[in-house]
Write a protein that holds these residues in place. Sequence first.
Motif, PDB file in Angstrom:
ATOM      1  N   PHE A  65      -2.491   8.639   3.037  1.00 30.57           N
ATOM      2  CA  PHE A  65      -1.902   7.420   2.496  1.00 30.57           C
ATOM      3  C   PHE A  65      -1.939   7.388   0.970  1.00 30.57           C
ATOM      4  O   PHE A  65      -1.139   6.689   0.337  1.00 30.57           O
ATOM      5  N   GLY A  66      -2.855   8.148   0.364  1.00 28.64           N
ATOM      6  CA  GLY A  66      -2.854   8.260  -1.090  1.00 28.64           C
ATOM      7  C   GLY A  66      -1.603   8.951  -1.602  1.00 28.64           C
ATOM      8  O   GLY A  66      -1.118   8.658  -2.706  1.00 28.64           O
ATOM      9  N   ARG A  67      -1.062   9.863  -0.824  1.00 26.70           N
ATOM     10  CA  ARG A  67       0.200  10.509  -1.189  1.00 26.70           C
ATOM     11  C   ARG A  67       1.339   9.495  -1.156  1.00 26.70           C
ATOM     12  O   ARG A  67       2.202   9.496  -2.040  1.00 26.70           O
ATOM     13  N   LEU A  68       1.341   8.635  -0.149  1.00 27.05           N
ATOM     14  CA  LEU A  68       2.373   7.602  -0.082  1.00 27.05           C
ATOM     15  C   LEU A  68       2.336   6.737  -1.338  1.00 27.05           C
ATOM     16  O   LEU A  68       3.374   6.470  -1.959  1.00 27.05           O
ATOM     17  N   CYS A 114      -3.342   2.933  -3.737  1.00 20.98           N
ATOM     18  CA  CYS A 114      -4.003   3.750  -2.710  1.00 20.98           C
ATOM     19  C   CYS A 114      -4.863   2.881  -1.800  1.00 20.98           C
ATOM     20  O   CYS A 114      -4.839   3.023  -0.569  1.00 20.98           O
ATOM     21  N   ASP A 115      -5.630   1.965  -2.399  1.00 24.51           N
ATOM     22  CA  ASP A 115      -6.474   1.079  -1.603  1.00 24.51           C
ATOM     23  C   ASP A 115      -5.626   0.188  -0.701  1.00 24.51           C
ATOM     24  O   ASP A 115      -5.974  -0.064   0.463  1.00 24.51           O
ATOM     25  N   LEU A 116      -4.508  -0.301  -1.248  1.00 24.42           N
ATOM     26  CA  LEU A 116      -3.631  -1.170  -0.463  1.00 24.42           C
ATOM     27  C   LEU A 116      -3.073  -0.441   0.754  1.00 24.42           C
ATOM     28  O   LEU A 116      -3.010  -1.001   1.852  1.00 24.42           O
ATOM     29  N   MET A 117      -2.663   0.821   0.580  1.00 24.57           N
ATOM     30  CA  MET A 117      -2.134   1.574   1.720  1.00 24.57           C
ATOM     31  C   MET A 117      -3.204   1.745   2.791  1.00 24.57           C
ATOM     32  O   MET A 117      -2.929   1.615   3.995  1.00 24.57           O
ATOM     33  N   ILE A 168      -5.510  -2.249   9.132  1.00 27.12           N
ATOM     34  CA  ILE A 168      -5.129  -3.494   9.802  1.00 27.12           C
ATOM     35  C   ILE A 168      -4.201  -3.181  10.972  1.00 27.12           C
ATOM     36  O   ILE A 168      -4.341  -3.730  12.070  1.00 27.12           O
ATOM     37  N   ASP A 169      -3.262  -2.278  10.739  1.00 28.51           N
ATOM     38  CA  ASP A 169      -2.314  -1.875  11.781  1.00 28.51           C
ATOM     39  C   ASP A 169      -3.040  -1.288  12.992  1.00 28.51           C
ATOM     40  O   ASP A 169      -2.780  -1.661  14.139  1.00 28.51           O
ATOM     41  N   GLU A 170      -3.963  -0.369  12.739  1.00 26.40           N
ATOM     42  CA  GLU A 170      -4.670   0.287  13.850  1.00 26.40           C
ATOM     43  C   GLU A 170      -5.547  -0.704  14.617  1.00 26.40           C
ATOM     44  O   GLU A 170      -5.592  -0.680  15.850  1.00 26.40           O
ATOM     45  N   TYR A 171      -6.240  -1.580  13.910  1.00 22.61           N
ATOM     46  CA  TYR A 171      -7.147  -2.520  14.577  1.00 22.61           C
ATOM     47  C   TYR A 171      -6.387  -3.566  15.384  1.00 22.61           C
ATOM     48  O   TYR A 171      -6.858  -3.977  16.461  1.00 22.61           O
TER      49      TYR A 171
END
Length: 349
Positions: free
Chosen positions: A55-58, A75-78, A84-87
């Motif tokens: 996600f840091g690449r994104l 990076c932290d936001l991604m 949140i999505d996974e949980y």
Amino acid sequence: MASQKIYLPETTKQWPWPRLLHPSYEKVSAESNTWFQGFKPFNKKSQYAFDKCDFGRLASLAYPRASREHLRAGCDLMNCFFVIDEYTDVESEAVVREMIDIVIDALRNPHKSRPEGEVVLGEIVRQFWALTLKAASESSARHFLDSFIDYLESVVEQAKDRESPTSLTIEGYRKMRRRNIGIRPSFMPAELHLDIPDEVFYHPSIQNLQWNIAELIFLDNDMFSYNKEQATGDDCHNILTIAMREFNLDLDGAMVWLYDHHAKIQAEFLAGLQEVPSFGLEIDEQVRDYIWSMGIWPRSNDSWSFECGRYFGSKGLEIQRTRYVPLLPKVGRDMTLKRENVNVLLVEL
């Protein structure tokens, strides 16, 4: 016999923004990952699969001009978005509501300690936002809270939709998914250094551009994630599945529909650039900067989707070239695994 390969149309071939990567990608991404992993949000197997998503690449593709501290916020936001999505993906509407309320409280009270025993999402988001606020203009912080809370509320709506997926229509799904994809709050790291007044930021011409980009991103994400979702039986909340049902199409036909619709939204965005009025020399310069940061997102998301391991494992660059992805076999997903034990799927083609 059903096709054993899925063809991915090249939706961003004519998109005018280039692929760019922040020069501090590796260092800042590593810092963010170390911070995130310290919360131990997943078991070892799922953390490995999560890390493969890079996600840091994104963030580094999406914010190539950002300062180092603003890239860290990205990076932290991604990481926040995807944990949140996974949980929440495996929970009922009631439990998702409880989790989202915790996250919203953490956003509104970033300097207040979180209660003992609370789901880790609260502390992850609290620390992210407390650090980001140190580098944020007042207006960018205000705009982010507005859009991020709207995204969080849509996560609850998505949980409700999962309980009756056949009721989804194309138009209803579009309206929800443009919020649920989270792209509007994702513009925040590129706005942190700006001071755009509310009457400009919320001008209909600017808002329409935001919604256009949000739609382009969710169309591509649904296209790239469909293979993984059909394998786990989680494809009901995907525009390709809805298009197949609503328009009586097979998967190839739904891909053609998606490509045509994507082209229509691209044209709307590019035409909309001409509809943005002048707000004065100083503000216009900031608006141009902000719009550029919006426009690079479809290119960044497309590039990341092939360069990371989230959708295509180690074969992303090959699939980017050929546009064909092998159909994944059906696999069961244990929906009883929750929170730190949630099963993050590792794609291996």
